[in-house]
Scaffold this motif. Structure first.
Motif, mmCIF file in Angstrom:
data_model
loop_
_atom_site.group_PDB
_atom_site.id
_atom_site.type_symbol
_atom_site.label_atom_id
_atom_site.label_comp_id
_atom_site.label_asym_id
_atom_site.label_seq_id
_atom_site.Cartn_x
_atom_site.Cartn_y
_atom_site.Cartn_z
ATOM 1 N N ALA A 1 10.113 -7.609 4.848
ATOM 2 C CA ALA A 1 8.820 -7.554 5.542
ATOM 3 C C ALA A 1 8.141 -8.904 5.633
ATOM 4 N N ILE A 2 8.009 -9.605 4.506
ATOM 5 C CA ILE A 2 7.323 -10.895 4.538
ATOM 6 C C ILE A 2 8.169 -11.937 5.256
ATOM 7 N N GLY A 3 9.447 -12.025 4.907
ATOM 8 C CA GLY A 3 10.320 -13.004 5.540
ATOM 9 C C GLY A 3 10.422 -12.817 7.036
ATOM 10 N N ARG A 4 10.510 -11.567 7.468
ATOM 11 C CA ARG A 4 10.571 -11.265 8.902
ATOM 12 C C ARG A 4 9.298 -11.746 9.609
ATOM 13 N N SER A 5 8.158 -11.507 8.991
ATOM 14 C CA SER A 5 6.892 -11.948 9.583
ATOM 15 C C SER A 5 6.800 -13.465 9.621
ATOM 16 N N VAL A 6 7.279 -14.123 8.570
ATOM 17 C CA VAL A 6 7.275 -15.584 8.540
ATOM 18 C C VAL A 6 8.160 -16.139 9.653
ATOM 19 N N ALA A 7 9.363 -15.596 9.774
ATOM 20 C CA ALA A 7 10.284 -16.065 10.812
ATOM 21 C C ALA A 7 9.664 -15.898 12.196
ATOM 22 N N ARG A 8 9.050 -14.772 12.440
ATOM 23 C CA ARG A 8 8.454 -14.514 13.749
ATOM 24 C C ARG A 8 7.279 -15.455 14.022
ATOM 25 N N ARG B 1 -7.992 -3.709 -0.268
ATOM 26 C CA ARG B 1 -6.762 -3.305 0.426
ATOM 27 C C ARG B 1 -5.658 -4.307 0.103
ATOM 28 N N PRO B 2 -4.401 -3.900 0.303
ATOM 29 C CA PRO B 2 -3.308 -4.865 0.184
ATOM 30 C C PRO B 2 -3.252 -5.749 1.422
ATOM 31 N N ALA B 3 -2.579 -6.884 1.304
ATOM 32 C CA ALA B 3 -2.362 -7.751 2.459
ATOM 33 C C ALA B 3 -1.303 -7.156 3.369
ATOM 34 N N GLU C 1 -0.294 -11.653 7.194
ATOM 35 C CA GLU C 1 -1.298 -12.532 6.597
ATOM 36 C C GLU C 1 -0.655 -13.575 5.688
ATOM 37 N N ILE C 2 0.462 -13.233 5.084
ATOM 38 C CA ILE C 2 1.215 -14.220 4.320
ATOM 39 C C ILE C 2 1.880 -15.202 5.273
ATOM 40 N N ALA C 3 2.393 -14.688 6.386
ATOM 41 C CA ALA C 3 3.054 -15.541 7.373
ATOM 42 C C ALA C 3 2.102 -16.576 7.954
ATOM 43 N N GLU C 4 0.856 -16.208 8.172
ATOM 44 C CA GLU C 4 -0.124 -17.166 8.685
ATOM 45 C C GLU C 4 -0.320 -18.326 7.704
ATOM 46 N N THR C 5 -0.281 -18.021 6.421
ATOM 47 C CA THR C 5 -0.453 -19.064 5.408
ATOM 48 C C THR C 5 0.756 -19.989 5.377
ATOM 49 N N VAL C 6 1.948 -19.413 5.528
ATOM 50 C CA VAL C 6 3.160 -20.237 5.617
ATOM 51 C C VAL C 6 3.070 -21.162 6.822
ATOM 52 N N ALA D 1 -3.415 -18.864 -3.475
ATOM 53 C CA ALA D 1 -3.417 -17.425 -3.695
ATOM 54 C C ALA D 1 -3.912 -16.715 -2.438
ATOM 55 N N VAL D 2 -3.106 -15.789 -1.954
ATOM 56 C CA VAL D 2 -3.483 -14.976 -0.792
ATOM 57 C C VAL D 2 -3.539 -13.544 -1.307
ATOM 58 N N ASP D 3 -4.671 -13.200 -1.903
ATOM 59 C CA ASP D 3 -4.741 -11.988 -2.722
ATOM 60 C C ASP D 3 -6.006 -11.178 -2.536
ATOM 61 N N GLY D 4 -6.770 -11.472 -1.489
ATOM 62 C CA GLY D 4 -7.993 -10.714 -1.271
ATOM 63 C C GLY D 4 -9.057 -10.930 -2.318
#
Length: 255
Positions: free
Chosen positions: A14-21, A216-218, A222-227, A244-247
């Motif tokens: 999930a996170i890696g896919r979003s980062v790649a995109r 809420r969870p991220a 939202e992690i991909a935007e930080t990358v 930290a991207v943790d709300g």
């Protein structure tokens, strides 16, 4: 990011896919690297100029082959996102009960694998002399320990200090190293643990979220935007930092 070449590990998840995109949408060519090659192929198929690559970051030969394939196709490597990692569903127990083989599996992927991947990727970066970016995905548990997941805590805290060490060593050579420490992210694992009817912690979801100011969870995006930010020219003077991207979870105790 036009003209940049980025290798993302764990990119079928999930996170890696979003980062790649997200990196691809901003012009980077992506090496979609994952032990799940079919999953990597599915992600790469939706990205312009991307290449799927099977890689087991526990295996130096597999990692070296992935880097070699990158250089053969693109001629360079500018960005490494060390996203691949695991935790455990079955073994949420105290350290005295934690199976040694499960400890080895988690630390072997999350920390040792990150070292193996970084070491291989640095060779072409340093040889090219054009600088580069390394972005390590750590966790808030590397900043504030949580119980019942000791190897994950150990590995992620190790990543944080390894990131700082790498930044000190590599900054003078033009390579910037930073880390992201996500809090709870809505991945398949999180959904199963907290939001599935049979999840191990399904009854404690609201208790957990009560400690997150945003409640809420991220989302993986939202992690991909930080990358994307840390990989971009906008972060040209950021080195050795852990974001930290943790709300707000690590900001302080919610009462």
């Amino acid at each position: 990011m036009s003209g940049k070449i980025a290798l993302v590990t764990g990119a079928a998840g999930a996170i890696g896919r979003s980062v790649a995109r997200r990196l691809s949408a901003n012009g980077a060519a992506i090496i979609v690297a994952d032990i799940d090659f079919e999953g990597a192929e599915r992600v790469a198929a939706g990205l312009d100029g991307a290449m799927a690559c099977a890689v087991d970051i526990r295996n130096a030969a597999s990692v070296d082959a992935a880097v070699a394939a990158t250089i053969e196709r693109y001629g360079r490597l500018d960005i490494l996102v060390n996203n691949a990692g695991v935790n455990t569903l079955a073994h949420r127990v105290t350290i005295d009960e934690f199976p040694a083989e499960e400890w080895d599996r988690i630390t072997g992927i999350d920390l040792d694998g990150l070292y193996t991947m970084s070491r291989a990727a640095l060779a072409p970066m340093l040889a090219a002399g054009n600088g580069g970016r390394i972005i390590n995905i750590a966790s808030v548990v590397g900043l504030a320990a949580m119980r019942l997941q000791s190897p994950f805590v150990a590995a992620k805290s190790g990543i944080i200090h390894l990131t700082r060490s790498m930044a000190i060593e590599l900054g003078a050579k033009g390579i910037l190293t930073n880390a992201i420490a996500p809090g709870s992210v809505m991945t398949a694992l999180t959904a199963k643990l907290f939001y599935g009817d049979d999840g191990k912690f399904a009854g404690r979801t609201q208790e957990f979220l009560a400690h997150v100011p945003l409640g809420r969870p991220a989302q993986p995006e939202e992690i991909a935007e930080t990358v994307l930010f840390l990989a971009s020219p906008a972060a040209s003077y950021i080195n050795g930092q852990v974001l930290a991207v943790d709300g707000g979870w690590t900001a302080g105790y919610m009462m």
